[in-house]
Design a protein around this motif. Structure first.
Motif, PDB file in Angstrom:
ATOM      1  N   ALA A  90       0.370  -0.751  -0.275  1.00 21.19           N
ATOM      2  CA  ALA A  90       0.094   0.217   0.287  1.00 21.19           C
ATOM      3  C   ALA A  90       0.391   1.131  -0.040  1.00 21.19           C
ATOM      4  CB  ALA A  90      -1.100  -0.165   1.007  1.00 21.19           C
ATOM      5  N   ARG A  91       2.498   1.202  -0.120  1.00 15.66           N
ATOM      6  CA  ARG A  91       2.980   2.932   0.350  1.00 15.66           C
ATOM      7  C   ARG A  91       3.060   3.214  -0.684  1.00 15.66           C
ATOM      8  NH1 ARG A  91       8.285   2.915  -0.902  1.00 15.66           N
ATOM      9  NH2 ARG A  91       8.980   0.250  -1.665  1.00 15.66           N
ATOM     10  N   LEU A  92       3.438   4.622  -0.849  1.00 15.15           N
ATOM     11  CA  LEU A  92       3.472   4.817  -2.397  1.00 15.15           C
ATOM     12  C   LEU A  92       4.527   4.707  -2.450  1.00 15.15           C
ATOM     13  CD1 LEU A  92       1.403   8.588  -0.870  1.00 15.15           C
ATOM     14  CD2 LEU A  92       1.019   6.463  -3.118  1.00 15.15           C
ATOM     15  N   PRO A  93       4.819   5.078  -3.829  1.00 10.10           N
ATOM     16  CA  PRO A  93       6.487   5.221  -4.021  1.00 10.10           C
ATOM     17  C   PRO A  93       7.299   5.947  -3.818  1.00 10.10           C
ATOM     18  CG  PRO A  93       4.888   5.711  -5.925  1.00 10.10           C
ATOM     19  CD  PRO A  93       4.446   5.312  -5.030  1.00 10.10           C
ATOM     20  N   ARG A  94       8.402   5.734  -3.515  1.00  7.20           N
ATOM     21  CA  ARG A  94       9.725   7.031  -3.486  1.00  7.20           C
ATOM     22  C   ARG A  94       9.579   7.614  -4.717  1.00  7.20           C
ATOM     23  NH1 ARG A  94      13.462   2.990  -1.558  1.00  7.20           N
ATOM     24  NH2 ARG A  94      14.894   3.773  -3.340  1.00  7.20           N
ATOM     25  N   ILE A  95       9.953   8.528  -4.983  1.00  9.56           N
ATOM     26  CA  ILE A  95      10.153   9.500  -5.255  1.00  9.56           C
ATOM     27  C   ILE A  95      11.329   8.872  -6.674  1.00  9.56           C
ATOM     28  CG2 ILE A  95      12.056  11.793  -6.527  1.00  9.56           C
ATOM     29  CD1 ILE A  95       8.985  12.561  -5.282  1.00  9.56           C
ATOM     30  N   THR A  96      12.192   8.736  -6.603  1.00 11.75           N
ATOM     31  CA  THR A  96      12.672   7.421  -7.330  1.00 11.75           C
ATOM     32  C   THR A  96      12.343   6.162  -8.194  1.00 11.75           C
ATOM     33  OG1 THR A  96      13.815   6.373  -5.885  1.00 11.75           O
ATOM     34  CG2 THR A  96      15.138   8.675  -6.486  1.00 11.75           C
ATOM     35  N   GLU A  97      11.941   6.063  -6.944  1.00  9.38           N
ATOM     36  CA  GLU A  97      11.026   4.737  -7.089  1.00  9.38           C
ATOM     37  C   GLU A  97       9.332   5.350  -8.053  1.00  9.38           C
ATOM     38  OE1 GLU A  97      11.258   1.588  -3.878  1.00  9.38           O
ATOM     39  OE2 GLU A  97       9.287   3.348  -3.484  1.00  9.38           O
ATOM     40  N   MET A  98       9.077   6.285  -8.396  1.00 10.54           N
ATOM     41  CA  MET A  98       8.297   6.923  -9.236  1.00 10.54           C
ATOM     42  C   MET A  98       9.167   7.375 -10.275  1.00 10.54           C
ATOM     43  SD  MET A  98       5.516   7.491  -9.465  1.00 10.54           S
ATOM     44  CE  MET A  98       4.359   7.779 -10.828  1.00 10.54           C
ATOM     45  N   ALA A  99      10.250   7.561 -10.444  1.00 12.70           N
ATOM     46  CA  ALA A  99      10.817   8.261 -11.850  1.00 12.70           C
ATOM     47  C   ALA A  99      10.895   6.596 -12.878  1.00 12.70           C
ATOM     48  CB  ALA A  99      12.528   8.616 -11.599  1.00 12.70           C
ATOM     49  N   HIS A 100      11.428   5.537 -12.017  1.00 11.32           N
ATOM     50  CA  HIS A 100      11.235   4.981 -12.627  1.00 11.32           C
ATOM     51  C   HIS A 100      10.468   4.281 -13.148  1.00 11.32           C
ATOM     52  CE1 HIS A 100      16.106   3.562 -10.889  1.00 11.32           C
ATOM     53  NE2 HIS A 100      15.700   3.956 -11.451  1.00 11.32           N
ATOM     54  N   ARG A 101       9.282   3.912 -12.300  1.00 15.34           N
ATOM     55  CA  ARG A 101       8.343   4.046 -13.542  1.00 15.34           C
ATOM     56  C   ARG A 101       7.482   3.953 -14.468  1.00 15.34           C
ATOM     57  NH1 ARG A 101       3.182   2.861  -7.718  1.00 15.34           N
ATOM     58  NH2 ARG A 101       4.784   1.546  -6.888  1.00 15.34           N
ATOM     59  N   LEU A 102       7.856   5.803 -14.250  1.00 11.58           N
ATOM     60  CA  LEU A 102       7.152   6.971 -14.890  1.00 11.58           C
ATOM     61  C   LEU A 102       8.775   6.155 -16.734  1.00 11.58           C
ATOM     62  CD1 LEU A 102       7.188   9.798 -13.818  1.00 11.58           C
ATOM     63  CD2 LEU A 102       5.278   9.118 -14.716  1.00 11.58           C
ATOM     64  N   LEU A 103      10.041   5.750 -16.301  1.00  6.34           N
ATOM     65  CA  LEU A 103       9.985   5.330 -17.806  1.00  6.34           C
ATOM     66  C   LEU A 103      10.259   4.061 -18.171  1.00  6.34           C
ATOM     67  CD1 LEU A 103      13.508   6.313 -16.227  1.00  6.34           C
ATOM     68  CD2 LEU A 103      13.054   7.748 -17.621  1.00  6.34           C
ATOM     69  N   ALA A 104      10.258   3.026 -17.131  1.00  3.76           N
ATOM     70  CA  ALA A 104       9.179   1.841 -17.592  1.00  3.76           C
ATOM     71  C   ALA A 104       8.644   1.441 -18.337  1.00  3.76           C
ATOM     72  CB  ALA A 104       9.650   0.379 -16.594  1.00  3.76           C
ATOM     73  N   GLU A 105       7.109   3.161 -18.017  1.00  2.00           N
ATOM     74  CA  GLU A 105       5.905   3.410 -18.463  1.00  2.00           C
ATOM     75  C   GLU A 105       6.474   3.485 -20.582  1.00  2.00           C
ATOM     76  OE1 GLU A 105       3.510   5.813 -17.007  1.00  2.00           O
ATOM     77  OE2 GLU A 105       2.712   4.410 -15.949  1.00  2.00           O
ATOM     78  N   ARG A 106       7.312   4.118 -20.887  1.00  2.84           N
ATOM     79  CA  ARG A 106       7.645   4.571 -21.664  1.00  2.84           C
ATOM     80  C   ARG A 106       9.051   4.435 -22.843  1.00  2.84           C
ATOM     81  NH1 ARG A 106       5.126   7.596 -18.687  1.00  2.84           N
ATOM     82  NH2 ARG A 106       3.572   9.736 -19.375  1.00  2.84           N
ATOM     83  N   VAL A 107      10.194   3.764 -22.165  1.00  2.00           N
ATOM     84  CA  VAL A 107      11.174   3.062 -23.101  1.00  2.00           C
ATOM     85  C   VAL A 107      10.853   1.535 -23.273  1.00  2.00           C
ATOM     86  CG1 VAL A 107      13.926   3.113 -22.417  1.00  2.00           C
ATOM     87  CG2 VAL A 107      12.018   4.582 -21.346  1.00  2.00           C
ATOM     88  N   LYS A 108      11.183   1.777 -24.341  1.00  4.05           N
ATOM     89  CA  LYS A 108      11.294  -0.498 -24.997  1.00  4.05           C
ATOM     90  C   LYS A 108      13.003  -0.370 -25.462  1.00  4.05           C
ATOM     91  CE  LYS A 108       9.219   1.158 -29.044  1.00  4.05           C
ATOM     92  NZ  LYS A 108       9.618   2.595 -29.165  1.00  4.05           N
ATOM     93  N   ALA A 109      13.343  -2.112 -25.410  1.00  2.00           N
ATOM     94  CA  ALA A 109      13.935  -2.557 -26.339  1.00  2.00           C
ATOM     95  C   ALA A 109      14.163  -1.672 -28.191  1.00  2.00           C
ATOM     96  CB  ALA A 109      13.867  -3.711 -26.449  1.00  2.00           C
ATOM     97  N   GLY A 110      15.652  -1.121 -27.967  1.00  3.44           N
ATOM     98  CA  GLY A 110      15.992  -0.420 -29.170  1.00  3.44           C
ATOM     99  C   GLY A 110      15.806   1.052 -29.099  1.00  3.44           C
ATOM    100  N   ASP A 111      15.257   2.028 -28.064  1.00  6.68           N
ATOM    101  CA  ASP A 111      15.376   3.103 -27.902  1.00  6.68           C
ATOM    102  C   ASP A 111      16.440   3.636 -27.572  1.00  6.68           C
ATOM    103  OD1 ASP A 111      13.155   3.258 -28.161  1.00  6.68           O
ATOM    104  OD2 ASP A 111      12.094   3.463 -26.159  1.00  6.68           O
ATOM    105  N   THR A 112      16.716   4.745 -27.504  1.00 11.52           N
ATOM    106  CA  THR A 112      18.273   5.701 -27.458  1.00 11.52           C
ATOM    107  C   THR A 112      17.223   6.900 -26.016  1.00 11.52           C
ATOM    108  OG1 THR A 112      18.992   5.845 -28.916  1.00 11.52           O
ATOM    109  CG2 THR A 112      19.886   7.259 -28.198  1.00 11.52           C
ATOM    110  N   VAL A 113      18.280   6.576 -25.278  1.00 11.81           N
ATOM    111  CA  VAL A 113      17.917   7.427 -23.952  1.00 11.81           C
ATOM    112  C   VAL A 113      19.217   7.907 -23.465  1.00 11.81           C
ATOM    113  CG1 VAL A 113      15.949   6.145 -23.281  1.00 11.81           C
ATOM    114  CG2 VAL A 113      17.738   5.505 -22.292  1.00 11.81           C
ATOM    115  N   VAL A 114      18.959   8.493 -22.142  1.00 14.37           N
ATOM    116  CA  VAL A 114      19.503   9.512 -21.442  1.00 14.37           C
ATOM    117  C   VAL A 114      19.804   9.535 -19.538  1.00 14.37           C
ATOM    118  CG1 VAL A 114      21.434  12.323 -20.968  1.00 14.37           C
ATOM    119  CG2 VAL A 114      20.344  10.750 -23.674  1.00 14.37           C
ATOM    120  N   ASP A 115      20.744   9.099 -19.429  1.00 14.02           N
ATOM    121  CA  ASP A 115      21.286  10.021 -18.038  1.00 14.02           C
ATOM    122  C   ASP A 115      21.475  10.674 -18.025  1.00 14.02           C
ATOM    123  OD1 ASP A 115      21.467  10.147 -15.544  1.00 14.02           O
ATOM    124  OD2 ASP A 115      22.215   8.342 -14.795  1.00 14.02           O
TER     125      ASP A 115
END
Length: 194
Positions: free
Chosen positions: A10-35
């Motif tokens: 039930a706990r809400l995600p930490r900020i860094t966990e939420m960032a990773h969720r948002l990334l996982a929703e949009r990034v797929k194999a073959g994409d080019t991304v930046v850290d």
């Protein structure tokens, strides 16, 4: 399910966990991304897992220690092949030619190192502008904003002022934050290109 399991679910995600969720929703194999701020390599490794062998992660940091820590983390996980490490400012995103699916900034300073070496409003804004100019439709730029250090409030103010003025016909901007926490907790500014 026991009480502890129910509590953990039930706990809400930490900020860094939420960032990773948002990334996982949009990034797929073959994409080019930046850290844009490699730091200790956590986001770089996460992105490498998303883009896989056919994608590419560009990771930037001005500190040699950050580049070394990121390289070691990637090597240990066997994920070095799809990552290019840039010992450079994130403003160098402007030199990338590839269209970008996602860019993440974890602002502030490198945990466990010199707290006087920080991201700064002017260079971060320049890097964000470069990232947005290369973002594909449906792509996302995430800013994990930390205010609790010298220069953090100024950087946050500059970035918020900028993203609030982005044209709504081109971008959606979300602010994700905990509002009842003390000590200036981090928050996310998420910018999605329409």
């Amino acid at each position: 399910m026991n009480t502890m399991e129910a509590h953990n679910r039930a706990r809400l995600p930490r900020i860094t966990e939420m960032a990773h969720r948002l990334l996982a929703e949009r990034v797929k194999a073959g994409d080019t991304v930046v850290d844009a701020t490699a730091g200790n390599g956590h986001d770089t490794l996460f992105l490498a897992g998303l883009v896989g062998e056919t994608g590419m992660v560009h990771a930037y940091d001005i500190q040699e220690a950050a580049i070394q820590a990121t390289a070691a983390r990637l090597e240990k996980a066997g994920m070095s092949d799809c990552v290019v490490l840039h010992h450079a400012s994130h403003t160098e995103i402007s030199a990338l030619a590839a269209p970008l699916q996602a860019v993440i900034f974890n602002l502030g300073y490198l945990p466990g190192s010199n707290k006087t070496i920080i991201t700064r409003a002017d260079s971060t804004l320049q890097a964000v502008q470069a990232a947005l100019s290369r973002l594909v439709s449906g792509g996302i730029v995430l800013l994990v904003v930390y205010r609790g250090h010298a220069g953090g409030e100024e950087e946050a103010a500059v970035l918020e002022a900028y993203v609030r003025k982005l044209p709504a016909r081109e971008f959606l901007v979300l602010k994700y934050e905990y509002i009842n926490q003390e000590n200036q907790p981090p928050y996310i500014l998420a910018i999605e290109k329409k």
